[in-house]
Design an enzyme around this catalytic site. Sequence first.
Site, PDB file in Angstrom:
ATOM      1  N   ASN A   1       0.859  -1.190   0.000  1.00 27.61           N
ATOM      2  CA  ASN A   1       0.000   0.000   0.000  1.00 27.61           C
ATOM      3  C   ASN A   1       0.891   1.234   0.000  1.00 27.61           C
ATOM      4  O   ASN A   1       2.018   1.198   0.491  1.00 27.61           O
ATOM      5  CB  ASN A   1      -0.888   0.000   1.253  1.00 27.61           C
ATOM      6  CG  ASN A   1      -1.869   1.164   1.261  1.00 27.61           C
ATOM      7  OD1 ASN A   1      -2.422   1.539   0.214  1.00 27.61           O
ATOM      8  ND2 ASN A   1      -2.094   1.760   2.417  1.00 27.61           N
TER       9      ASN A   1
ATOM     10  N   HIS B   1       0.806   5.152   1.403  1.00 29.41           N
ATOM     11  CA  HIS B   1       0.049   5.984   2.334  1.00 29.41           C
ATOM     12  C   HIS B   1       0.688   7.377   2.381  1.00 29.41           C
ATOM     13  O   HIS B   1       1.913   7.494   2.525  1.00 29.41           O
ATOM     14  CB  HIS B   1       0.051   5.353   3.727  1.00 29.41           C
ATOM     15  CG  HIS B   1      -0.791   6.105   4.706  1.00 29.41           C
ATOM     16  ND1 HIS B   1      -2.178   6.045   4.689  1.00 29.41           N
ATOM     17  CD2 HIS B   1      -0.460   6.965   5.687  1.00 29.41           C
ATOM     18  CE1 HIS B   1      -2.647   6.833   5.639  1.00 29.41           C
ATOM     19  NE2 HIS B   1      -1.641   7.402   6.259  1.00 29.41           N
TER      20      HIS B   1
ATOM     21  N   SER C   1       4.711   6.885   2.459  1.00 29.00           N
ATOM     22  CA  SER C   1       5.310   5.602   2.840  1.00 29.00           C
ATOM     23  C   SER C   1       4.717   4.465   2.009  1.00 29.00           C
ATOM     24  O   SER C   1       3.509   4.427   1.781  1.00 29.00           O
ATOM     25  CB  SER C   1       4.996   5.275   4.309  1.00 29.00           C
ATOM     26  OG  SER C   1       5.329   6.338   5.170  1.00 29.00           O
TER      27      SER C   1
ATOM     28  N   ASP D   1      -2.979   0.580   7.993  1.00 27.59           N
ATOM     29  CA  ASP D   1      -1.820   1.480   7.788  1.00 27.59           C
ATOM     30  C   ASP D   1      -0.705   1.201   8.794  1.00 27.59           C
ATOM     31  O   ASP D   1       0.132   2.072   9.066  1.00 27.59           O
ATOM     32  CB  ASP D   1      -2.239   2.967   7.888  1.00 27.59           C
ATOM     33  CG  ASP D   1      -3.248   3.362   6.813  1.00 27.59           C
ATOM     34  OD1 ASP D   1      -3.201   2.780   5.715  1.00 27.59           O
ATOM     35  OD2 ASP D   1      -4.080   4.246   7.085  1.00 27.59           O
TER      36      ASP D   1
HETATM   37  C1  GRF Z   1      -2.578   8.972  -3.023  1.00 31.06           C
HETATM   38  O1  GRF Z   1      -2.251  10.145  -2.331  1.00 31.06           O
HETATM   39  C2  GRF Z   1      -2.411   7.804  -2.118  1.00 31.06           C
HETATM   40  O2  GRF Z   1      -1.338   7.927  -1.258  1.00 31.06           O
HETATM   41  C3  GRF Z   1      -3.703   7.868  -1.339  1.00 31.06           C
HETATM   42  O3  GRF Z   1      -4.676   8.221  -2.283  1.00 31.06           O
HETATM   43  C4  GRF Z   1      -4.071   8.929  -3.328  1.00 31.06           C
HETATM   44  C5  GRF Z   1      -4.384   8.153  -4.578  1.00 31.06           C
HETATM   45  O4  GRF Z   1      -3.908   8.732  -5.702  1.00 31.06           O
HETATM   46  N1  GRF Z   1      -3.954   6.644  -0.648  1.00 31.06           N
HETATM   47  P1  GRF Z   1      -4.089   8.034  -7.116  1.00 31.06           P
HETATM   48  O5  GRF Z   1      -5.504   7.464  -7.196  1.00 31.06           O
HETATM   49  O6  GRF Z   1      -3.030   6.994  -7.259  1.00 31.06           O
HETATM   50  O7  GRF Z   1      -3.932   9.177  -8.071  1.00 31.06           O
END
Ligand code: GRF
Length: 217
Positions: free
Chosen positions: A111, A113, A140, A149
């Site tokens: 994932n 985050h 991260s 998370d």
């Molecule tokens: C990113 O900031 C990711 O870290 C968070 O949601 C956003 C998703 O962006 N979990 P995308 O859909 O990859 O443009």
Amino acid sequence: MKHKACRIVVLISGSGTNLQALIDAIDQGQVAGEITNVISNRPNAPGLKRAENAGISTLTLNHHQFSSRESFDSELLQQLKTYNPDLIVLAGFMRILSDELVTNFSGKMLNIHPSLLPKYRGLNTHQRALESDDTVHGASVHFVTPDLDGGPVVLQAKLTLRPEHTAEKLAQELLPLEHKIYTQSIAWFCAGKLQWHDNQVIFDQNPLSKPLLLENI
Ligand code: GRF
């Protein structure tokens, strides 16, 4: 995984810029893998279009059409088992997954985050960082465990907070860094350089005692 292309399934809910970065990195030969399927829980997620444009099979499992969290997760689990991925990439996937699903793919799910974990698990990370005394923020990549998370962090990118930052500006500035650390982590995983065994991240055959930093790699 060194001798066959790593089969990757990407789960999205939104714009899919991390998905796009992975598609591009694979195209450019930076990741030895193939995205076999993209799954979205939102029918209108713009990321679905990105997958279609790249010729990747898509599936929408609209969570509103399931009677319970359990029934959604059980369908998702069945689909994932059918796809038989080496790696599941959560890329802006905004659903909490059941312990059973996560445990089924232990060591095979990453994932991204938008915070320097363990700081700011959950939502609104940029706003929370701005409201704190922090001088740095970041993103991260971590292995997914049932602890939301809370799984072991592999690679982080840092960004210095400035007075003119708003949550929107921070999100915009952080995204390209997210793309870098996510594609790099996936490249390592697919090359067999990054693993997770017995609650321990293994990087280059050695246990990783603290997260790697983009600026140091
Ligand atoms: C990113 O900031 C990711 O870290 C968070 O949601 C956003 C998703 O962006 N979990 P995308 O859909 O990859 O443009």
